[in-house]
Scaffold this motif. Sequence first.
Motif, PDB file in Angstrom:
ATOM      1  N   PHE A  53     -60.432 -10.082 -10.581  1.00  0.00           N
ATOM      2  CA  PHE A  53     -60.694  -8.648 -10.401  1.00  0.00           C
ATOM      3  C   PHE A  53     -62.140  -8.293 -10.748  1.00  0.00           C
ATOM      4  CE2 PHE A  53     -56.007  -8.550 -11.558  1.00  0.00           C
ATOM      5  CZ  PHE A  53     -55.591  -8.443 -10.236  1.00  0.00           C
ATOM      6  N   GLY A  54     -63.031  -9.266 -10.689  1.00  0.00           N
ATOM      7  CA  GLY A  54     -64.434  -9.043 -11.079  1.00  0.00           C
ATOM      8  C   GLY A  54     -64.597  -9.205 -12.582  1.00  0.00           C
ATOM      9  N   HIS A  55     -65.857  -9.444 -13.001  1.00  0.00           N
ATOM     10  CA  HIS A  55     -66.223  -9.666 -14.399  1.00  0.00           C
ATOM     11  C   HIS A  55     -65.396 -10.821 -14.980  1.00  0.00           C
ATOM     12  CE1 HIS A  55     -68.957  -8.378 -17.428  1.00  0.00           C
ATOM     13  NE2 HIS A  55     -68.016  -8.294 -18.347  1.00  0.00           N
ATOM     14  N   SER A  56     -64.661 -10.631 -16.081  1.00  0.00           N
ATOM     15  CA  SER A  56     -63.871 -11.746 -16.630  1.00  0.00           C
ATOM     16  C   SER A  56     -62.377 -11.519 -16.458  1.00  0.00           C
ATOM     17  CB  SER A  56     -64.177 -11.928 -18.115  1.00  0.00           C
ATOM     18  OG  SER A  56     -65.508 -12.354 -18.272  1.00  0.00           O
ATOM     19  N   ALA A  57     -62.010 -10.560 -15.641  1.00  0.00           N
ATOM     20  CA  ALA A  57     -60.597 -10.165 -15.497  1.00  0.00           C
ATOM     21  C   ALA A  57     -59.889 -11.013 -14.442  1.00  0.00           C
ATOM     22  CB  ALA A  57     -60.513  -8.690 -15.123  1.00  0.00           C
ATOM     23  N   PHE A  58     -58.857 -11.729 -14.882  1.00  0.00           N
ATOM     24  CA  PHE A  58     -58.064 -12.559 -13.970  1.00  0.00           C
ATOM     25  C   PHE A  58     -56.578 -12.281 -14.143  1.00  0.00           C
ATOM     26  CE2 PHE A  58     -61.936 -15.001 -14.029  1.00  0.00           C
ATOM     27  CZ  PHE A  58     -61.993 -15.612 -12.783  1.00  0.00           C
ATOM     28  N   MET A  59     -55.851 -12.397 -13.051  1.00  0.00           N
ATOM     29  CA  MET A  59     -54.394 -12.452 -13.107  1.00  0.00           C
ATOM     30  C   MET A  59     -54.022 -13.894 -12.784  1.00  0.00           C
ATOM     31  SD  MET A  59     -51.584 -10.151 -11.110  1.00  0.00           S
ATOM     32  CE  MET A  59     -51.964 -10.699  -9.456  1.00  0.00           C
ATOM     33  N   ILE A  60     -53.237 -14.515 -13.668  1.00  0.00           N
ATOM     34  CA  ILE A  60     -52.862 -15.916 -13.490  1.00  0.00           C
ATOM     35  C   ILE A  60     -51.346 -15.977 -13.368  1.00  0.00           C
ATOM     36  CG2 ILE A  60     -52.890 -18.209 -14.548  1.00  0.00           C
ATOM     37  CD1 ILE A  60     -55.488 -17.239 -16.034  1.00  0.00           C
ATOM     38  N   GLU A  61     -50.864 -16.564 -12.279  1.00  0.00           N
ATOM     39  CA  GLU A  61     -49.415 -16.692 -12.062  1.00  0.00           C
ATOM     40  C   GLU A  61     -49.033 -18.156 -12.195  1.00  0.00           C
ATOM     41  OE1 GLU A  61     -48.232 -13.938  -8.584  1.00  0.00           O
ATOM     42  OE2 GLU A  61     -50.422 -13.965  -8.616  1.00  0.00           O
ATOM     43  N   LEU A  62     -48.257 -18.429 -13.245  1.00  0.00           N
ATOM     44  CA  LEU A  62     -47.827 -19.789 -13.558  1.00  0.00           C
ATOM     45  C   LEU A  62     -46.376 -19.743 -14.015  1.00  0.00           C
ATOM     46  CD1 LEU A  62     -50.562 -21.434 -15.876  1.00  0.00           C
ATOM     47  CD2 LEU A  62     -49.848 -22.255 -13.627  1.00  0.00           C
ATOM     48  N   PRO A 120     -66.820 -19.312 -11.064  1.00  0.00           N
ATOM     49  CA  PRO A 120     -67.770 -18.563 -11.897  1.00  0.00           C
ATOM     50  C   PRO A 120     -67.300 -17.123 -12.117  1.00  0.00           C
ATOM     51  CG  PRO A 120     -68.622 -18.778  -9.657  1.00  0.00           C
ATOM     52  CD  PRO A 120     -67.324 -19.547  -9.695  1.00  0.00           C
ATOM     53  N   MET A 121     -67.645 -16.590 -13.296  1.00  0.00           N
ATOM     54  CA  MET A 121     -67.257 -15.212 -13.638  1.00  0.00           C
ATOM     55  C   MET A 121     -68.360 -14.582 -14.483  1.00  0.00           C
ATOM     56  SD  MET A 121     -64.412 -15.743 -16.649  1.00  0.00           S
ATOM     57  CE  MET A 121     -64.794 -16.687 -18.133  1.00  0.00           C
ATOM     58  N   HIS A 122     -68.183 -13.333 -14.867  1.00  0.00           N
ATOM     59  CA  HIS A 122     -69.116 -12.612 -15.760  1.00  0.00           C
ATOM     60  C   HIS A 122     -70.534 -12.597 -15.189  1.00  0.00           C
ATOM     61  CE1 HIS A 122     -70.526 -11.069 -19.745  1.00  0.00           C
ATOM     62  NE2 HIS A 122     -69.261 -10.787 -19.954  1.00  0.00           N
ATOM     63  N   TYR A 123     -70.644 -12.222 -13.902  1.00  0.00           N
ATOM     64  CA  TYR A 123     -71.973 -12.065 -13.277  1.00  0.00           C
ATOM     65  C   TYR A 123     -71.910 -10.906 -12.286  1.00  0.00           C
ATOM     66  CZ  TYR A 123     -69.933 -14.411  -9.202  1.00  0.00           C
ATOM     67  OH  TYR A 123     -69.138 -14.727  -8.132  1.00  0.00           O
TER      68      TYR A 123
END
Length: 228
Positions: free
Chosen positions: A10-19, A188-191
């Motif tokens: 979702f941009g920046h460091s925001a992730f949804m992880i489905e496991l 990559p994230m946080h950019y």
Amino acid sequence: MKNMPRLTWFGHSAFMIELMGKVMLVDPWLTHALSPIRPSDLEKVDYIIITHDHGDHMGDVLEIMKRHRKAKVISIFEIANYIGEALREPNRTIGGNIGGPIYVDDLEIVLTPAYHSSARGSPTGVVIMSKEGTVYHAGDTGIFAEMSFIGELYKPSVALLPIGGHFTMGIREAIKATELIKPQYVIPMHYNTFPVIRADPYKFKKLVEEKVPGVKVVILKPGESFEF
Ligand SMILES: [Zn+2]
């Protein structure tokens, strides 16, 4: 048909992880300019992992916790206490600490070191392990040599690494981190969320694929998913 493990940025460091049928959010700051969704758009949330207490990582956790009554926070002890008190629901948080495996459902979650700062407790990254695959979210961090242990011990399928510089690793450091961790994929994230963390993910991809053979760099646009 078997569900593939999947993550969505979702941009920046925001992730949804489905496991393993569970939906986890890591660092759910969804109210920044590049985010394709708002907290009210989330359908299912089982766990929310917070790496440290800066606003761009704690983000919208309180609102999401209020909307999703079964969701639980997993974080370093001091942040878990803070969120439990803010919600007046201490039983909805799981406070752990760096290096100790936490078992929830069919997942094993380990908070990892991060070289950064945080007002409450130490900053962390997180490894989420399961039979379906393993994800390492580095949080905000500079490079550190023990990243090689994260690679050896947990063998991440995917590593999510900051590349924006100024507050975290830049491209040079993130390439070295990739070499230490040796995941199958790096995202990559946080950019590019704001001007001081501008970085070119395509430059990162080109250099990683030259210098660290066998690792693929996947560049996501905010809102895009990746199955692994
Ligand atoms: Zn940050």
